[in-house]
Design an enzyme around this catalytic site. Sequence first.
Site, PDB file in Angstrom:
ATOM      1  N   CYS A 116      -5.082  -3.464   2.544  1.00  0.00           N
ATOM      2  CA  CYS A 116      -4.838  -3.479   3.983  1.00  0.00           C
ATOM      3  C   CYS A 116      -6.093  -3.753   4.811  1.00  0.00           C
ATOM      4  CB  CYS A 116      -4.134  -2.188   4.394  1.00  0.00           C
ATOM      5  SG  CYS A 116      -3.144  -2.437   5.897  1.00  0.00           S
TER       6      CYS A 116
ATOM      7  N   GLU B  34       0.866  -1.193   0.000  1.00  0.00           N
ATOM      8  CA  GLU B  34       0.000   0.000   0.000  1.00  0.00           C
ATOM      9  C   GLU B  34       0.906   1.247   0.000  1.00  0.00           C
ATOM     10  OE1 GLU B  34      -2.106   0.095   3.726  1.00  0.00           O
ATOM     11  OE2 GLU B  34      -3.515   1.663   3.086  1.00  0.00           O
TER      12      GLU B  34
ATOM     13  N   LYS C 137      -9.495   1.804  -1.889  1.00  0.00           N
ATOM     14  CA  LYS C 137      -9.697   1.189  -0.569  1.00  0.00           C
ATOM     15  C   LYS C 137     -11.081   1.526  -0.015  1.00  0.00           C
ATOM     16  CE  LYS C 137      -7.173   0.795   3.853  1.00  0.00           C
ATOM     17  NZ  LYS C 137      -5.922   1.241   4.519  1.00  0.00           N
TER      18      LYS C 137
END
Length: 264
Positions: free
Chosen positions: A146, A42, A113
């Site tokens: 993540c 990331e 995300k």
Amino acid sequence: MKAGYIQFTPQLNQVENNIKRLHKYIDDQINPDQVDLLVLPELALTGYSYPDKQSLGKVSSEKYNKLTVDTARKIAAQINGMVVIGYPEYTEDGFYNSSLLVASDKTIGKYRKTHLFGFESEVYLPGNLGFNVFETRLGKIGMMICFDWFFPEAARTLALKGAQLIAHPTNLVMPYCQRAMFARSLENQVYTISANRCGRDNWKGVLVFSGESIIYIPKGEVLSKAPVTGEHHDFIEIDLQKATNKNINSVNHIFNDRRPEFYF
Ligand code: ACM
């Protein structure tokens, strides 16, 4: 095919130098014949801890969007394969914590995300693209970033949409994900590659990243685990056909046996 990760340590605000270091790492340490799909962390080229939009704006702009794409394409050309890379995407509406799936001549897919962690919501917009699977010459690849791991619906949605491999760029700070991805891979019968970073930087205090980038195969076995500290890479042989069969024995099929009428 061979797939894996580089556990990299970007320095805050040093994008050009991080790119130089990443290219040098690849030139010095990676045999291009040994990798077809490379997953990077990331925010791989910028570092993580930008406390406000003003500071993030110094490393996220149209220029930096292009620099990220150019860097990923160059690496994809070098390995004659594909690259997944996390980056802070600039748009006219604001920033997204995004990732790209890139080949040498084109961008194949983008993900934003969905589940923002901690103070990220002060600088990033929540992802609005949903969970998509990209059909590539290597196989069907999905992305999540993540903290998305904490929401089993993310990996499940990708798997139900046909993903054989989930590329998972991370900047992990909590100690759970590397173990939890066992379940994400087993319950969906998919490959997962969590490419974490290591080192530390400041986000309203010091953040220490937990390393241990990890690859699971559909049976929930760990095929690679990086050390907690230090840059590292690994590539393993992957047979994506093994992620197509959702029967776990002669009776149970993990998707057909679902009872969505009882799920909330
Ligand atoms: C995280 O989502 N980077 C913890």
